[in-house]
Structure formats: C-alpha cells, structure tokens
Design an enzyme around this catalytic site. Structure first.
Site, mmCIF file in Angstrom:
data_model
loop_
_atom_site.group_PDB
_atom_site.id
_atom_site.type_symbol
_atom_site.label_atom_id
_atom_site.label_comp_id
_atom_site.label_asym_id
_atom_site.label_seq_id
_atom_site.Cartn_x
_atom_site.Cartn_y
_atom_site.Cartn_z
ATOM 1 N N THR A 334 -14.016 -33.970 24.376
ATOM 2 C CA THR A 334 -15.010 -33.104 23.728
ATOM 3 C C THR A 334 -15.733 -33.835 22.596
ATOM 4 O OG1 THR A 334 -13.464 -32.267 22.072
ATOM 5 C CG2 THR A 334 -13.553 -31.082 24.171
ATOM 6 N N CYS A 335 -16.805 -33.209 22.103
ATOM 7 C CA CYS A 335 -17.585 -33.766 20.991
ATOM 8 C C CYS A 335 -17.012 -33.307 19.660
ATOM 9 C CB CYS A 335 -19.034 -33.329 21.097
ATOM 10 S SG CYS A 335 -19.904 -34.247 22.344
ATOM 11 N N ASP A 336 -15.698 -33.346 19.525
ATOM 12 C CA ASP A 336 -15.056 -32.906 18.292
ATOM 13 C C ASP A 336 -14.266 -34.097 17.763
ATOM 14 O OD1 ASP A 336 -13.570 -30.032 17.067
ATOM 15 O OD2 ASP A 336 -12.666 -31.996 16.751
ATOM 16 N N ASN A 377 -16.624 -26.325 24.188
ATOM 17 C CA ASN A 377 -17.541 -27.407 24.577
ATOM 18 C C ASN A 377 -17.812 -27.400 26.092
ATOM 19 O OD1 ASN A 377 -17.606 -30.787 23.129
ATOM 20 N ND2 ASN A 377 -18.922 -29.050 22.818
#
Ligand SMILES: *Cc1c(COP(=O)(O)O)cnc(C)c1O
Length: 392
Positions: A334-336, A377
């Site tokens: 994910t973009c975390d 996401n």
C-alpha cells in the site's frame, strides 16, 4: 517454479502441515495473497492442548481466526468459546455452539451488548470495573462472572499492557459487590500476553488469583487465558513446560484446586495456516545500499498486522531458498509509510528473488485474516481457503 516447489514439498515430511498446504496451492493456484488453513492441524492442536492440560476446559479465543469452519470444527470437538462481541456470539451460535459454552471475555462492552448476549443465552461474563458490575447485575441478572486481574509479565511478544484487568485488591471489591448484587461469582482470570515465551509468567496470575481467594472471595475458577505460543522464527518452550509451570504454581498457591479454563487462540490456529504472497517489486534506494527492498502483495493492512513493531517475526520461504542471499527490508503493497513488515529485524532473502515469485509465510493461521482491513487503498481483505480431511 512449480518444480522447485515440488522439491521443497518433498523435502518436508508428508504430514507436515505446510507441505499439504503447498500441495493445495500448487494444484489450485488461487490468486495471491491468500491464507490456506488446514483444519486437521487445528484438530491436532486442540487434542495436543487437551492432552497437555487435561484438567482445563478449552475456550477458543475466536478472534484469532473466526473462520466459520474453524468454529464448527471446534464445536464438534467439544470446545467452548471466548468471544469479545455480539458478532462473535452470533458467529458461534450459527456454527452450532450452545450458549452455555460461550464466555463473554471482553471487559469492554456496552450495556446493550450485555443484554443481547444474555438474551441469546450467554451466562458467563468477565468484568474488571465497577461499571461492568452494575451493567451485568442489571442486564444479565444471576449470570456467572469472573474478574480479570492485571498481570504485567515480560516475555509476551504481543503484550496487552494495562488495557485489561485490575489490581487484585480491586478485584476483591468488585467480586464482593457482584455477589451482593446477585451475580454468581466464579473466580478470577488473567492473560499474560500473547505469544508468551516464558512459562513461569503464569505464576504471577495464579498468585494474584490466590490473593483474591485468600480474602474470602469465592474462587472456584481460575481462567489462565491464552498466550500459548506458535512457532515463528524463535524457539519456544514445549506445551508440557507451560502445563508443568501452571501445576507448580497451583500447588504453591492453591490448597484447594480450582477449576481451570484456558483460552488459546494462536496455539490452536497459528501453525494450521500458511499465506502465499507474491513479490511485486525488488528495488534498491541507492546503488551502494546493500539492502534490497522487497515489496510483497501482502502487508500490514491485508493480513500482516502482527508485524506492527516487528512483534512477530514470521518465516519467509521462497523457491530460491538455499541459493546466495542478501539483506532485505520487507514491505507491503500500500501507499502507507507504515506498511513495512521488517526493517529493524535482520531478514535475508535470496538474490535471485524477483517480481512474480511466490513468498510463502508459514504459521499465519492466527491474527492474519481476522485483522485485515476491508479495503484499505483498494486492496481486498485476505481471502481464506480451508482444507482438511473433511474438505478434500
Ligand atoms: C486474544 C485473547 C485470547 C487468546 O490469546 P492467544 O495468545 O492467542 O492464545 C485469550 N483470552 C482473551 C481474553 C483474549 O482477549
């Protein structure tokens, strides 16, 4: 790839749980990431725990893996259930559990949830606060209760901290009050923290239960909680060592032996499951950096929540194992920025590992699927496939 996987499978004994799971994965090739759970291993673990602690009633902590097939299997084996919410009560009842086999083990519950549980026939509740005593007396009149005492024992890989339980002196007051309000006082519970690698930790809880009993409060029951381990990368003591430590502590602190409950979660389902994931990307942050970043299609939000703080160090298996390897940081898709599995824990993976390769993660039957987000996401929750003699 399937050839080297087949070799890896052959290298393990055929009854090894992950060998069966790999066979399933290689035959059915489900989309990754996914968890495959072997019900025969759950059954084996249940019988092993029974044999190690024959006097203790087993209440499965449903949150570890709430798959309906797991609950149904355990109903058939005669298990009881530790639940934390009305949703888990409904789940257990729907799978055939009798309400008398359910313990509402969460000290944090709304009055409405107590009333709901009582209406569904649940008669065993834990408490650790004056508010809960009042709510239980009102909404679950005459129900059996026990009080959770605080036990801060080092050695848990995922400790509970101070969130649950109260000091023994307060437990004495609460249980006296509960008795005066018509509740059936059963005893004391504690939980030493999950994945506990020091069997002697149980002594502290047993000593605190004895302290409550010594004040004249009825302690017919001591609930030893969970904490019994699964095997990740570190060695853990045998179940028999936990049983022996409990026996020694009971002998030391209880002249009259109380009834015992254990609430295993991880120890029943952990090693019954294996996740198969896929490498999305292998990259480096600079040409000089010896560390590669290996991004998998599974991360903290779709199953690997217990990598928070790198608490649980899972084994990672690839088809290139045995070849030359190098240090890696392992991260999720994910973009975390927090979706990193391991950067402090020293992991090495084969240099040959590339996008599209599978990474198998054994011992992921507990606290994986049940922790995965709905769709953070856009990544769907971890899917579960169940195998076992009855399924295949
Ligand atoms: C989560 C939980 C358990 C299970 O713990 P494990 O360490 O997985 O065995 C048992 N009892 C209670 C009250 C829990 O909250």
């Amino acid at each position: 790839m399937s050839e080297s996987l087949a070799t890896a499978v052959a290298a393990e004994t055929t009854n090894h749980p992950s060998a069966r799971i790999r066979r399933f994965l290689d035959t059915h090739r489900p989309p990754t990431p996914c968890l495959v759970l072997d019900l025969d291993v759950v059954e084996h673990n249940y019988r092993r725990l029974r044999a190690a602690m024959p006097d203790a009633r087993i209440f499965y902590a449903v949150k570890a893996n709430p798959h309906p097939d797991v609950v149904r299997l355990l109903v058939g084996l005669g298990a009881c259930f530790d639940v934390a919410s009305t949703g888990e009560i409904d789940l257990c009842l729907a799978q055939g559990a009798a309400p008398e086999t359910i313990s509402y083990g969460n000290t944090i519950k709304k009055a409405a949830d107590i009333a709901y549980a009582y209406a569904r026939g649940v008669r065993l509740f834990v408490l650790d606060s004056a508010q809960d005593v009042a709510h239980l007396a009102e909404h679950a009149p005459g129900a059996s209760v026990f009080c959770r005492v605080l036990v801060e024992a080092d050695g848990a890989r995922t400790p509970f901290g101070r969130k649950f339980g109260c000091a023994p002196e307060m437990a004495i007051e609460l249980l006296r009050d509960a008795g005066e309000r018509g509740l059936d006082v059963r005893g004391v519970s504690f939980h030493v923290g999950s994945q506990h690698v020091d069997p002697s930790a149980w002594e502290l809880g047993i000593a605190r239960a004895a302290q409550v009993a010594a004040a004249g409060v009825p302690v017919h029951l001591v609930n030893l909680g969970g904490g019994f381990p699964s095997t990740y990368t570190e060695e853990v003591p045998a179940l028999t060592e936990y049983a022996a430590a409990v026996e020694r502590a009971l002998d030391r602190h209880f002249p009259d032996r109380p009834d015992l409950i254990i609430e295993p979660g991880r120890a029943l389902v952990g090693d019954a499951g294996m996740i198969r994931s896929e490498v999305v990307l292998v990259s480096r942050k600079s040409v000089e950096d010896p560390h590669r970043w290996v991004y998998l299609d599974i991360g903290r939000y779709n199953g690997m929540a217990e990598c928070e703080g790198e608490a649980i160090a899972y084994r990672l298996r690839t088809t290139h194992d045995g070849g030359p390897d190098g240090p890696v940081v392992v991260a999720g898709p994910t973009c975390d920025g927090d979706d990193v599995l391991y950067q402090r824990t020293a992991y090495r993976l084969p240099l040959a590992l590339a996008a599209g390769d599978h990474v198998d993660i054994p011992c992921t039957g507990a606290y994986t699927a049940s922790y995965s987000s709905v769709s953070f996401n856009g990544f769907p929750p971890l899917s579960t496939h169940v195998i076992g003699a009855k399924q295949i």
